[in-house]
Design a protein around this motif. Structure first.
Motif, PDB file in Angstrom:
ATOM      1  N   THR A 494       0.828  -1.206   0.000  1.00  0.00           N
ATOM      2  CA  THR A 494       0.000   0.000   0.000  1.00  0.00           C
ATOM      3  C   THR A 494       0.865   1.259   0.000  1.00  0.00           C
ATOM      4  O   THR A 494       0.606   2.221  -0.736  1.00  0.00           O
ATOM      5  N   ASP A 495       1.914   1.241   0.816  1.00  0.00           N
ATOM      6  CA  ASP A 495       2.802   2.399   0.928  1.00  0.00           C
ATOM      7  C   ASP A 495       3.562   2.651  -0.372  1.00  0.00           C
ATOM      8  O   ASP A 495       3.645   3.796  -0.848  1.00  0.00           O
ATOM      9  N   GLN A 496       4.117   1.610  -0.969  1.00  0.00           N
ATOM     10  CA  GLN A 496       4.909   1.796  -2.181  1.00  0.00           C
ATOM     11  C   GLN A 496       4.049   2.250  -3.360  1.00  0.00           C
ATOM     12  O   GLN A 496       4.462   3.112  -4.149  1.00  0.00           O
ATOM     13  N   ILE A 497       2.860   1.698  -3.481  1.00  0.00           N
ATOM     14  CA  ILE A 497       1.985   2.115  -4.577  1.00  0.00           C
ATOM     15  C   ILE A 497       1.523   3.557  -4.367  1.00  0.00           C
ATOM     16  O   ILE A 497       1.439   4.343  -5.323  1.00  0.00           O
ATOM     17  N   ALA A 498       1.254   3.928  -3.111  1.00  0.00           N
ATOM     18  CA  ALA A 498       0.886   5.319  -2.833  1.00  0.00           C
ATOM     19  C   ALA A 498       2.035   6.266  -3.169  1.00  0.00           C
ATOM     20  O   ALA A 498       1.817   7.365  -3.712  1.00  0.00           O
ATOM     21  N   LYS A 499       3.255   5.860  -2.854  1.00  0.00           N
ATOM     22  CA  LYS A 499       4.415   6.687  -3.196  1.00  0.00           C
ATOM     23  C   LYS A 499       4.523   6.868  -4.709  1.00  0.00           C
ATOM     24  O   LYS A 499       4.814   7.967  -5.206  1.00  0.00           O
ATOM     25  N   PHE A 500       4.304   5.784  -5.452  1.00  0.00           N
ATOM     26  CA  PHE A 500       4.370   5.906  -6.907  1.00  0.00           C
ATOM     27  C   PHE A 500       3.256   6.808  -7.437  1.00  0.00           C
ATOM     28  O   PHE A 500       3.483   7.644  -8.324  1.00  0.00           O
ATOM     29  N   ASP A 516      15.196  11.362 -11.944  1.00  0.00           N
ATOM     30  CA  ASP A 516      15.334  10.551 -13.152  1.00  0.00           C
ATOM     31  C   ASP A 516      14.570   9.237 -13.105  1.00  0.00           C
ATOM     32  O   ASP A 516      14.089   8.762 -14.137  1.00  0.00           O
ATOM     33  N   GLN A 517      14.478   8.628 -11.927  1.00  0.00           N
ATOM     34  CA  GLN A 517      13.856   7.310 -11.855  1.00  0.00           C
ATOM     35  C   GLN A 517      13.093   7.137 -10.543  1.00  0.00           C
ATOM     36  O   GLN A 517      13.451   7.724  -9.516  1.00  0.00           O
ATOM     37  N   PHE A 518      12.061   6.284 -10.614  1.00  0.00           N
ATOM     38  CA  PHE A 518      11.322   5.884  -9.416  1.00  0.00           C
ATOM     39  C   PHE A 518      11.647   4.428  -9.121  1.00  0.00           C
ATOM     40  O   PHE A 518      11.438   3.546  -9.963  1.00  0.00           O
ATOM     41  N   LEU A 519      12.156   4.172  -7.921  1.00  0.00           N
ATOM     42  CA  LEU A 519      12.477   2.817  -7.482  1.00  0.00           C
ATOM     43  C   LEU A 519      11.359   2.323  -6.576  1.00  0.00           C
ATOM     44  O   LEU A 519      11.087   2.922  -5.530  1.00  0.00           O
ATOM     45  N   LEU A 520      10.696   1.261  -6.998  1.00  0.00           N
ATOM     46  CA  LEU A 520       9.650   0.625  -6.193  1.00  0.00           C
ATOM     47  C   LEU A 520      10.328  -0.359  -5.248  1.00  0.00           C
ATOM     48  O   LEU A 520      10.781  -1.422  -5.666  1.00  0.00           O
ATOM     49  N   SER A 521      10.419  -0.001  -3.980  1.00  0.00           N
ATOM     50  CA  SER A 521      11.127  -0.836  -3.008  1.00  0.00           C
ATOM     51  C   SER A 521      10.187  -1.930  -2.508  1.00  0.00           C
ATOM     52  O   SER A 521       9.556  -1.811  -1.457  1.00  0.00           O
ATOM     53  N   TRP A 522      10.106  -3.010  -3.281  1.00  0.00           N
ATOM     54  CA  TRP A 522       9.168  -4.112  -3.014  1.00  0.00           C
ATOM     55  C   TRP A 522       9.827  -5.102  -2.055  1.00  0.00           C
ATOM     56  O   TRP A 522       9.962  -6.285  -2.331  1.00  0.00           O
ATOM     57  N   THR A 523      10.244  -4.582  -0.908  1.00  0.00           N
ATOM     58  CA  THR A 523      10.999  -5.368   0.067  1.00  0.00           C
ATOM     59  C   THR A 523      10.401  -5.193   1.452  1.00  0.00           C
ATOM     60  O   THR A 523       9.827  -4.149   1.769  1.00  0.00           O
TER      61      THR A 523
END
Length: 582
Positions: A494-500, A516-523
């Motif tokens: 939920t947090d990572q998708i909201a950040k994106f 330059d880039q968005f890193l999805l920290s799926w960890t």
């Protein structure tokens, strides 16, 4: 070489004895017994990127041990009678109004039936009801009577638990187990006017309940369970005459039992039972050469710059070593060469000086020597792979200016031939299209955080900055990278998708400065034991990304799928789909 990796499955149903088929257009049809073995059910669905969108489960009669095949809109289902040995078949049609199955018709006696089909023929195999022998039945659809015309049983081999596959070129592969031991065997055949001409049986593994699928090019995918019925394995090869040339040994991809596999050429799907409960799990894989996925798809990817390219990314990429102490900081299962072969293109490396040599580390845990990691990268690049590889260095432990200079010297010595060194006047790294990076060869893009690369500039070493850094303007590559710091998958996702969704392509509190880039920290972030918690994140990555639009409200895309135990997330396959690679 092409290969598959199914990774960790997602639970989709309760049941046992599942079989699956996959149509050329991405239709999925799965059949299984109900959990209490009271009847048969099917579920239909469609592939969406690396996810499966399932329809509701439908009960469709009595029986046991079902099998299923699909060709176009036509399906053939086989099963054994409940509590008996009668084998029956029925034809199904999948059109705009849904799926309709006809009446069941007995065609033989036996157990464990399995069926495959192409446009010319139906091939069925089953066990004898009396002994460990396998019989084969060839048939064809009679469109005039909406029935199957069978040629009759033909003895094929001694064995149990047969599986069968046929492709459009009439290649046939049968796999089976043995009643007296755990050996698994295959036979390759060719369907002709006089039936199937079979080659000799050959051993390929040890286990039980094997299933097989074929691509039109003759690639072979086999899945089976281990002898302890706790793990499911996969193996990939290619038909060479009447034998199979295997691409390595069988490898683990999930816990479970009784797997079934299907393929439509470019995509494959597997389903299997839980090893403990009557639950069914599924996952998908591309049939692809991940070691060269960028160069093989430059027609699609060549014009993309870094802000519009999605790749798999490895968290603490160097922490792959085994051992009691090492396991406390372990975040990956593959070494760098293997991760590169799996298609990962962004690597988080945290160098440490131990007083005599450079290593990588994760907190207090020391991993392998940095020279070993760089040798892996050099080996991969030396093989001629035209891929863009990003190595990000940060979290320097026990460093000084002199140690940093040793790091730079090692990087230039081992990777200098592939280092990206020159930008056009006035351009940034994010302005260069992928096709330009890879115009002449593969490229290694090294980015280093903190003050060292600013104070000690060096050819081929670029400055990295997080998007919220107070000195973000110094960054040659600026990345939004904020992990969720939780052990809860639901909280993290939920947090990572909201950040994106909130990401607008600018640095934090610096709207004039592009990120330059968005890193999805799926960890997830446990104090230790990363593997167990990584499983929830990894098994759900494909479905979570398929549910998102490619661009957020600001027109930005996810660039790095940042994961632990990268291969089990299928991050490369997910990234390929997100990039629009068919």
């Amino acid at each position: 070489m092409k290969n598959v990796f199914f990774g960790l499955g997602v639970k989709y149903e309760k049941g046992i004895h599942a079989r699956v088929a996959l149509g050329r257009d991405g239709r999925v049809i799965e059949v299984h017994e109900s959990p209490d073995a009271s009847g048969l059910n099917y579920r239909s669905g469609r592939l969406r990127q690396m996810a499966i969108e399932w329809d509701d489960s439908v009960a469709f009669g009595e029986g046991a041990e079902p099998g299923i095949a699909i060709e176009g809109r036509v399906m053939v289902e086989v099963h054994r009678s409940a509590g008996g040995s009668d084998l029956s078949c029925r034809i199904g049609v999948w059109d705009e109004d849904g799926i309709v199955f006809g009446e069941s018709v007995k065609y033989a006696s036996g157990e464990a039936p399995c069926v495959a089909m192409n446009r010319q023929a139906i091939v069925e195999v089953h066990e004898s009801p009396w002994n460990a022998k396998i019989w084969c039945n060839l048939g064809r659809l009679d469109e005039g009577t909406d029935s199957i015309v069978w040629q009759g049983n033909t003895y094929l081999d001694a064995g149990i638990q047969p599986g069968i596959a046929i492709n459009a070129q009439n290649d046939v592969v049968m796999v089976h187990g043995n009643a007296s031991d755990s050996d698994l065997h295959y036979r390759v055949g060719k369907l002709g006017r006089d039936g199937i001409a079979w080659g000799p049986a050959a051993r390929y593994g040890a286990g039980s309940h094997a299933s097989v699928a074929l691509t039109p090019e003759g690639d072979v995918i086999v899945v089976y369970e281990t002898n302890d019925q706790k793990d499911v394995l996969q193996r990939f090869g290619k038909i060479r005459g009447k034998s199979i040339d295997w691409a390595g040994e069988a490898v683990y991809f999930d816990d479970g039992a009784r797997p079934s596999v299907a393929c439509n050429g470019g995509m494959a799907i597997q389903v299997h039972e839980s090893e403990l409960f009557n639950a069914l799990w599924a996952s998908t894989s591309r049939v692809a050469d991940r070691s060269r996925w960028m160069q093989d798809n430059l027609r699609v990817l060549g014009d993309l710059t870094l802000p519009w390219l999605t790749t798999g990314a490895s968290h603490d990429a160097g922490m792959y070593q085994h051992g009691l102490l090492m396991s406390l900081g372990k975040t990956q299962n593959l070494d760098l060469y293997q991760q590169l072969g799996n298609g990962i293109r962004y690597f988080d490396l945290r160098p440490k000086w131990d007083g005599s040599a450079l290593y990588v580390s994760h907190g207090p845990i020391t991993g392998p020597a940095l020279s070993e990691i760089l040798d892996d990268v050099r080996r991969f690049m030396s093989e001629g792979n035209r891929e863009l590889v990003i190595l990000k260095f940060s979290h320097y432990a026990k460093f000084t200016d002199g140690i940093y200079e040793q790091l730079v010297e090692m990087l230039q010595d081992k990777l200098g031939r592939w280092l990206f060194q020159n930008l056009p006047q006035g351009a940034r790294l994010s302005d260069v299209p992928l096709g330009e990076y890879l115009r002449h060869s593969g490229v290694v893009l090294i980015v280093c955080d903190e003050d060292y690369p600013v104070d000690i500039p060096a050819a081929g070493i670029w400055v990295y900055r997080d998007s919220d850094s107070p000195t973000a303007e110094l960054g040659d590559l600026r990345v939004y990278d904020k992990y969720s710091n939780t052990t809860s998958y639901d909280t993290m996702s939920t947090d990572q998708i909201a950040k994106f969704q909130a990401y607008d392509g600018a640095c934090v509190d610096r709207p004039e400065l592009p990120c330059d880039q968005f890193l999805l920290s799926w960890t997830l972030t446990p104090p230790t034991g990363v593997w167990l918690l990584s499983k929830d994140a990894n098994r759900n990555l494909g479905a979570a990304m398929a549910a998102l639009p490619r661009e957020n409200a600001s027109g930005r895309v996810i660039n790095q799928l940042y994961v632990d135990y990268a291969e089990y997330s299928r991050a490369t396959d997910v990234a390929m789909s997100m990039n629009g690679i068919p």
